[in-house]
Design an enzyme around this catalytic site. Structure first.
Site, PDB file in Angstrom:
ATOM      1  N   CYS A  77      27.425 -31.177 -46.351  1.00 42.22           N
ATOM      2  CA  CYS A  77      26.462 -31.034 -47.397  1.00 42.22           C
ATOM      3  C   CYS A  77      24.993 -31.894 -47.013  1.00 42.22           C
ATOM      4  CB  CYS A  77      26.989 -31.395 -48.643  1.00 42.22           C
ATOM      5  SG  CYS A  77      25.846 -30.741 -50.082  1.00 42.22           S
ATOM      6  N   ILE A  78      23.995 -31.119 -46.871  1.00 47.56           N
ATOM      7  CA  ILE A  78      22.924 -31.912 -46.707  1.00 47.56           C
ATOM      8  C   ILE A  78      22.352 -32.760 -47.709  1.00 47.56           C
ATOM      9  CG2 ILE A  78      21.147 -29.999 -47.226  1.00 47.56           C
ATOM     10  CD1 ILE A  78      19.660 -31.329 -44.669  1.00 47.56           C
TER      11      ILE A  78
END
Length: 130
Positions: A77-78
């Site tokens: 997840c960025i």
């Protein structure tokens, strides 16, 4: 059966080791992993920087080997990664940080990838988290 696996816990936690063993058993049992998704403190399992004591399992390195060996879709997840300083080369440059610590086989992407994985899989199995 198709599985999506999400890891929310850091690499030094029992949940991270359980997730790895579950993923290994899933493939060994002839099932498919449609995506691995690392979120919250789970993003640290994708970092190339953790240094593990010699008498402990290096969970981050084990995940990296497992993903590479089986050519799995492994998403970090960025937003969670940026918040925790887990950066690929592009993001390190964008935010003018001195180094990247997220290498292949990992991909940064959004939370929508977890939603998509849940839609593609027969089961979404989550490890760790609060």
């Amino acid at each position: 059966m198709k599985f999506a696996i999400a890891l929310f816990a850091p690499p030094h936690s029992p949940a991270a080791r359980r997730a790895l063993r579950f993923a290994e058993a899933t493939l060994a049992g002839g099932h498919e992993i449609v995506r691995l998704f690392f979120y919250q403190d789970g993003v640290h399992s994708a970092s190339s920087n953790p240094v593990t004591s010699q008498d402990e399992l290096d969970v981050a390195a084990s995940w990296s080997r497992f993903v590479s060996e089986h050519k799995l879709d492994a998403v970090v997840c960025i937003a969670a990664a940026l918040r925790r300083g887990v950066l690929n080369t592009e993001e390190a440059s964008r935010y003018q940080r001195p180094a990247a610590n997220l290498q292949a086989p990992w991909e940064l992407s959004g939370l929508g990838q977890l939603h998509e994985a849940a839609q593609l899989a027969d089961r979404l199995v989550c490890f760790g988290g609060d």
